[in-house]
Design a protein around this motif. Structure first.
Motif, PDB file in Angstrom:
ATOM      1  N   UNK A  22       7.332  -5.783  26.106  1.00 25.36           N
ATOM      2  CA  UNK A  22       7.027  -6.796  25.172  1.00 25.36           C
ATOM      3  C   UNK A  22       7.698  -6.289  23.701  1.00 25.36           C
ATOM      4  N   UNK A  23       8.315  -7.348  22.821  1.00 27.67           N
ATOM      5  CA  UNK A  23       8.910  -6.841  21.769  1.00 27.67           C
ATOM      6  C   UNK A  23       7.970  -6.887  20.552  1.00 27.67           C
ATOM      7  N   UNK A  24       8.454  -6.296  19.390  1.00 21.40           N
ATOM      8  CA  UNK A  24       7.896  -6.149  18.454  1.00 21.40           C
ATOM      9  C   UNK A  24       6.984  -7.016  17.903  1.00 21.40           C
ATOM     10  N   UNK A  25       7.675  -8.273  18.020  1.00 16.74           N
ATOM     11  CA  UNK A  25       7.160  -9.638  17.417  1.00 16.74           C
ATOM     12  C   UNK A  25       6.987 -10.571  18.589  1.00 16.74           C
ATOM     13  N   UNK A  26       5.706 -11.115  18.771  1.00 15.35           N
ATOM     14  CA  UNK A  26       5.341 -11.816  20.275  1.00 15.35           C
ATOM     15  C   UNK A  26       4.746 -13.183  19.654  1.00 15.35           C
ATOM     16  N   UNK A  27       5.200 -14.135  20.168  1.00 14.90           N
ATOM     17  CA  UNK A  27       4.996 -15.514  19.845  1.00 14.90           C
ATOM     18  C   UNK A  27       4.437 -16.243  21.110  1.00 14.90           C
TER      19      UNK A  27
END
Length: 253
Positions: A22-27
């Motif tokens: 998972x990336x640092x920012x998750x949408x």
């Protein structure tokens, strides 16, 4: 309306979570939301008739420490849903008007100082400091001022919302004694919105709470996630998506 169409071929949050990447920012994305929607918890009881509509506070974009967090899984919609869930729990546990307002204000701001969508230790403490320094912004959204003692308790609740009870230091235990009802209910409301997360093992686990969550509230929390996130994916504004989701509690709106 704002377009949120993901890039073609982009991995879903669920795929990234399964691969531990998972990336640092998750949408939120459509594939992940479709998986969530297929796993609705069973409703063992119907929601009770509410004495008055629950309060939902929608944080402003200026509250957030990082622009990428505004539309993420810890952004505006999450904080607003937690404020609504906190309001429902406040009614369930008989909080008075002032304590309910303080709880909902704390919920609306609890994740506003996050730097990313991972664990981000200390984000509660940072949000509590921001809340203390920016109470006017929150109370303007609330539509009323909070008594100073309840503002202080709300800040304490924000500061401890991300710390497991078992990890409280002696100083944090002393702080807990100053606002146990707000802390317990904020933690429970935050927990209920975990249905937005892409793995079922991350979904609400009442074992970690100090209060009981009524069984009817789990499907309500789930539906708030699915309806608001789907509306946002369909192009609604954050406010519009949240109003649409809240109609499950106020169907005549």
């Amino acid at each position: 309306m704002t377009s949120r169409t993901p890039k073609p071929g982009a991995a879903s949050l669920r795929e990234l979570a399964e691969n531990r990447s998972l990336p640092a920012h998750q949408v939120m994305d459509q594939d992940t939301l479709a998986w969530i929607a297929r796993n609705r918890p069973e409703a063992s009881a119907a929601p009770p008739t509410l004495p008055h509509p629950p309060l939902m506070l929608v944080p402003d974009v200026t509250w957030f420490a990082e622009p990428q967090l505004v539309d993420s899984i810890h952004g505006i919609r999450h904080n607003a849903r937690v404020s609504l869930l906190a309001g429902l729990l406040a009614q369930e546990y008989g909080l008075d008007r002032d304590h309910t307002a303080a709880l909902c204000a704390a919920a609306a701001a609890h994740d506003c100082r996050r730097r990313d969508d991972r664990d981000d230790p200390g984000h509660g403490r940072r949000a509590a400091l921001w809340f203390t320094r920016n109470q006017h912004a929150v109370t303007t959204t609330l539509g009323r001022e909070l008594p100073s003692d309840l503002s202080r308790q709300a800040a304490i609740a924000i500061g401890l919302h991300d710390v497991p009870y078992t990890d409280f230091t002696s100083q944090q235990n002393l702080a807990y004694q100053q606002a146990p009802h707000l802390i317990d209910l904020l933690k429970a409301a935050d927990c209920l919105d975990r249905y937005r997360l892409p793995l079922a093992r991350w979904w609400p686990d009442p074992f970690h709470l100090h209060i009981a969550i009524p069984s009817w509230l789990h499907p309500v929390a789930f539906d708030l996630v699915v309806r608001s996130e789907q509306a946002r994916l369909n192009g609604a504004t954050n406010h519009g998506a949240l109003i649409h989701a809240g109609q499950i509690l106020n169907p005549r709106q």
